[in-house]
Design an enzyme around this catalytic site. Structure first.
Site, mmCIF file in Angstrom:
data_model
loop_
_atom_site.group_PDB
_atom_site.id
_atom_site.type_symbol
_atom_site.label_atom_id
_atom_site.label_comp_id
_atom_site.label_asym_id
_atom_site.label_seq_id
_atom_site.Cartn_x
_atom_site.Cartn_y
_atom_site.Cartn_z
ATOM 1 N N LYS A 16 1.990 -20.898 13.948
ATOM 2 C CA LYS A 16 0.677 -20.929 14.627
ATOM 3 C C LYS A 16 0.836 -21.228 16.116
ATOM 4 C CE LYS A 16 -0.922 -24.216 11.930
ATOM 5 N NZ LYS A 16 0.268 -24.452 11.074
ATOM 6 N N ARG A 91 -9.155 -27.002 8.599
ATOM 7 C CA ARG A 91 -8.099 -27.205 7.618
ATOM 8 C C ARG A 91 -8.662 -27.581 6.249
ATOM 9 N NH1 ARG A 91 -3.601 -28.530 11.179
ATOM 10 N NH2 ARG A 91 -1.774 -28.980 9.941
ATOM 11 N N ARG A 130 13.047 -27.234 14.638
ATOM 12 C CA ARG A 130 12.094 -27.121 15.765
ATOM 13 C C ARG A 130 12.347 -28.206 16.813
ATOM 14 N NH1 ARG A 130 5.872 -27.032 14.596
ATOM 15 N NH2 ARG A 130 6.409 -28.871 13.380
ATOM 16 N N ARG A 163 9.471 -33.712 16.525
ATOM 17 C CA ARG A 163 8.208 -34.376 16.205
ATOM 18 C C ARG A 163 8.417 -35.435 15.133
ATOM 19 N NH1 ARG A 163 3.631 -29.869 15.330
ATOM 20 N NH2 ARG A 163 3.355 -30.991 13.394
ATOM 21 N N ARG A 174 3.245 -32.424 3.841
ATOM 22 C CA ARG A 174 2.345 -31.565 4.632
ATOM 23 C C ARG A 174 2.108 -30.236 3.913
ATOM 24 N NH1 ARG A 174 5.582 -31.721 9.993
ATOM 25 N NH2 ARG A 174 4.335 -29.903 10.574
HETATM 26 P P1 AP5 Z 1 5.425 -23.414 15.142
HETATM 27 O O1 AP5 Z 1 4.861 -22.260 15.903
HETATM 28 O O2 AP5 Z 1 5.582 -24.711 15.833
HETATM 29 O O3 AP5 Z 1 4.630 -23.591 13.756
HETATM 30 P P2 AP5 Z 1 3.181 -24.189 13.447
HETATM 31 O O4 AP5 Z 1 2.552 -23.276 12.455
HETATM 32 O O5 AP5 Z 1 2.442 -24.472 14.713
HETATM 33 O O6 AP5 Z 1 3.627 -25.513 12.694
HETATM 34 P P3 AP5 Z 1 3.088 -27.020 12.822
HETATM 35 O O7 AP5 Z 1 4.148 -27.885 12.207
HETATM 36 O O8 AP5 Z 1 2.667 -27.310 14.227
HETATM 37 O O9 AP5 Z 1 1.858 -26.958 11.905
HETATM 38 P P4 AP5 Z 1 1.091 -28.116 11.272
HETATM 39 O O10 AP5 Z 1 -0.095 -27.380 10.812
HETATM 40 O O11 AP5 Z 1 1.827 -28.855 10.235
HETATM 41 O O12 AP5 Z 1 0.947 -29.172 12.468
HETATM 42 P P5 AP5 Z 1 -0.247 -29.603 13.389
HETATM 43 O O13 AP5 Z 1 0.309 -30.032 14.690
HETATM 44 O O14 AP5 Z 1 -1.335 -28.599 13.365
HETATM 45 O O15 AP5 Z 1 6.840 -22.918 14.558
HETATM 46 C C1 AP5 Z 1 7.697 -23.771 13.813
HETATM 47 C C2 AP5 Z 1 9.166 -23.471 14.163
HETATM 48 O O16 AP5 Z 1 9.515 -22.158 13.730
HETATM 49 C C3 AP5 Z 1 9.469 -23.507 15.667
HETATM 50 O O17 AP5 Z 1 10.740 -24.064 15.856
HETATM 51 C C4 AP5 Z 1 9.424 -22.035 16.088
HETATM 52 O O18 AP5 Z 1 10.299 -21.787 17.190
HETATM 53 C C5 AP5 Z 1 9.891 -21.314 14.831
HETATM 54 N N1 AP5 Z 1 9.188 -20.046 14.614
HETATM 55 C C6 AP5 Z 1 7.864 -19.814 14.743
HETATM 56 N N2 AP5 Z 1 7.567 -18.543 14.422
HETATM 57 C C7 AP5 Z 1 8.736 -17.956 14.055
HETATM 58 C C8 AP5 Z 1 9.089 -16.648 13.591
HETATM 59 N N3 AP5 Z 1 8.170 -15.678 13.449
HETATM 60 N N4 AP5 Z 1 10.390 -16.408 13.293
HETATM 61 C C9 AP5 Z 1 11.324 -17.379 13.439
HETATM 62 N N5 AP5 Z 1 11.056 -18.635 13.887
HETATM 63 C C10 AP5 Z 1 9.783 -18.921 14.182
HETATM 64 O O19 AP5 Z 1 -0.805 -30.904 12.607
HETATM 65 C C11 AP5 Z 1 -0.045 -32.093 12.524
HETATM 66 C C12 AP5 Z 1 -0.835 -33.169 11.806
HETATM 67 O O20 AP5 Z 1 -2.049 -33.478 12.526
HETATM 68 C C13 AP5 Z 1 -1.321 -32.837 10.384
HETATM 69 O O21 AP5 Z 1 -0.323 -33.068 9.410
HETATM 70 C C14 AP5 Z 1 -2.531 -33.780 10.251
HETATM 71 O O22 AP5 Z 1 -2.123 -35.104 9.963
HETATM 72 C C15 AP5 Z 1 -3.140 -33.761 11.655
HETATM 73 N N6 AP5 Z 1 -4.163 -32.705 11.799
HETATM 74 C C16 AP5 Z 1 -4.087 -31.621 12.613
HETATM 75 N N7 AP5 Z 1 -5.172 -30.833 12.487
HETATM 76 C C17 AP5 Z 1 -5.970 -31.450 11.580
HETATM 77 C C18 AP5 Z 1 -7.225 -31.117 11.006
HETATM 78 N N8 AP5 Z 1 -7.889 -30.004 11.365
HETATM 79 N N9 AP5 Z 1 -7.745 -31.965 10.076
HETATM 80 C C19 AP5 Z 1 -7.103 -33.093 9.723
HETATM 81 N N10 AP5 Z 1 -5.911 -33.465 10.222
HETATM 82 C C20 AP5 Z 1 -5.333 -32.647 11.144
HETATM 83 MG MG MG Z 2 1.728 -26.224 15.677
#
Ligand code: AP5
Ligand code: MG
Length: 224
Positions: A16, A91, A130, A163, A174
């Site tokens: 994402k 989410r 990552r 992270r 997660r």
């Molecule tokens: P990356 O692009 O960073 O992936 P991502 O989908 O953004 O993964 P996240 O870990 O950020 O998602 P998340 O939903 O768990 O975390 P968030 O910060 O939203 O890519 C990952 C890796 O793969 C990178 O190294 C990249 O280089 C590589 N990559 C990417 N695409 C690739 C491809 N096509 N091919 C090869 N490699 C690739 O949330 C964190 C926490 O915040 C949650 O657990 C929760 O506690 C809280 N939170 C956030 N939003 C909410 C909400 N709406 N409600 C409640 N709690 C929330």
């Molecule tokens: Mg992310």
């Protein structure tokens, strides 16, 4: 063309954040990532940040009422009036309902929900490698998308770090939370004709090209 109001949906590590960076560059949309907002609040040591930390460290969701409040406020900012790219929100069905009501009340519509599909084992591998830049949160992977100079961001030169919630145990939780609480949103948006699915196992460039092609088609359809 009317405003572009997009949601990126997908498991942790589905890409994402990676796609958001490319799409915001294409369309000049504000990238609104709940995870980034909550991590910034933690860094600042605010009340919101301290509260969110308890949930984020375990890989659980921060309560709906808190996150909804933060996002609805952010969407009212000037830069989000002509379009936005949401990453990591909604989410839960509850969050999706709150967003829908808010948009309806301002006579605004979602353009599309871009869903990135990637299997659990792949995302665990991606997340473990990552690295994120300290300054602006630019995303890298030690093997799949390495920076030119090890440990440093290509864009701003700042140090790369891992992270707190990227430990394998936390990632597994997660993923479980994603499957039980977030995945039902696929059906929710499918029913509303908004869901567009993409094969998230492809390279970042290939996924990006497919998303762009889909958005171009949606725009053409709108102009017809
Ligand atoms: P990356 O692009 O960073 O992936 P991502 O989908 O953004 O993964 P996240 O870990 O950020 O998602 P998340 O939903 O768990 O975390 P968030 O910060 O939203 O890519 C990952 C890796 O793969 C990178 O190294 C990249 O280089 C590589 N990559 C990417 N695409 C690739 C491809 N096509 N091919 C090869 N490699 C690739 O949330 C964190 C926490 O915040 C949650 O657990 C929760 O506690 C809280 N939170 C956030 N939003 C909410 C909400 N709406 N409600 C409640 N709690 C929330
Ligand atoms: Mg992310």
């Amino acid at each position: 063309m009317s405003e572009l109001n997009l949601i990126l949906l997908g498991a942790p590590g589905a890409g994402k954040g990676t796609q958001a960076a490319l799409l915001t560059e294409d369309f000049g949309l504000p990238h609104i990532a709940t995870g980034d907002i909550l991590r910034a609040a933690r860094e600042a040591g605010s009340e919101l940040g301290l509260m969110a930390k308890q949930y984020m460290d375990k890989g659980d969701l921060v309560p709906d009422e808190v996150v909804v409040g933060v996002i609805l406020e952010r969407l009212a900012d000037d830069d989000a009036r002509d379009g936005f790219l949401l990453d990591g929100f909604p989410r839960t069905i509850e969050q999706a309902g709150a967003l829908g009501r808010q948009l309806d009340s301002h006579d605004r519509r979602l353009t599309a929900v871009l869903a990135l599909d990637a299997p659990d084992e792949l995302v665990v591998k991606r997340i473990s490698g990552r690295r994120i830049c300290r300054k602006e949160g630019h995303v890298y992977h030690v093997d799949l998308d390495p920076p030119k100079h090890e440990g440093h961001c290509d864009i701003d030169g700042s140090e790369l770090e891992q992270r707190d919630d990227d430990l394998e145990q936390t990632v597994r939780n997660r993923l479980e939370v994603y499957h039980t609480q977030t995945e039902p949103l696929m059906a929710y948006y499918e029913e509303r004709g908004l869901l567009r699915r993409f094969d998230g196992t492809r390279s970042p460039t290939q996924v990006h090209e497919r998303i762009r092609a889909t958005l171009a088609t949606l725009r053409l359809e709108e102009d017809l």
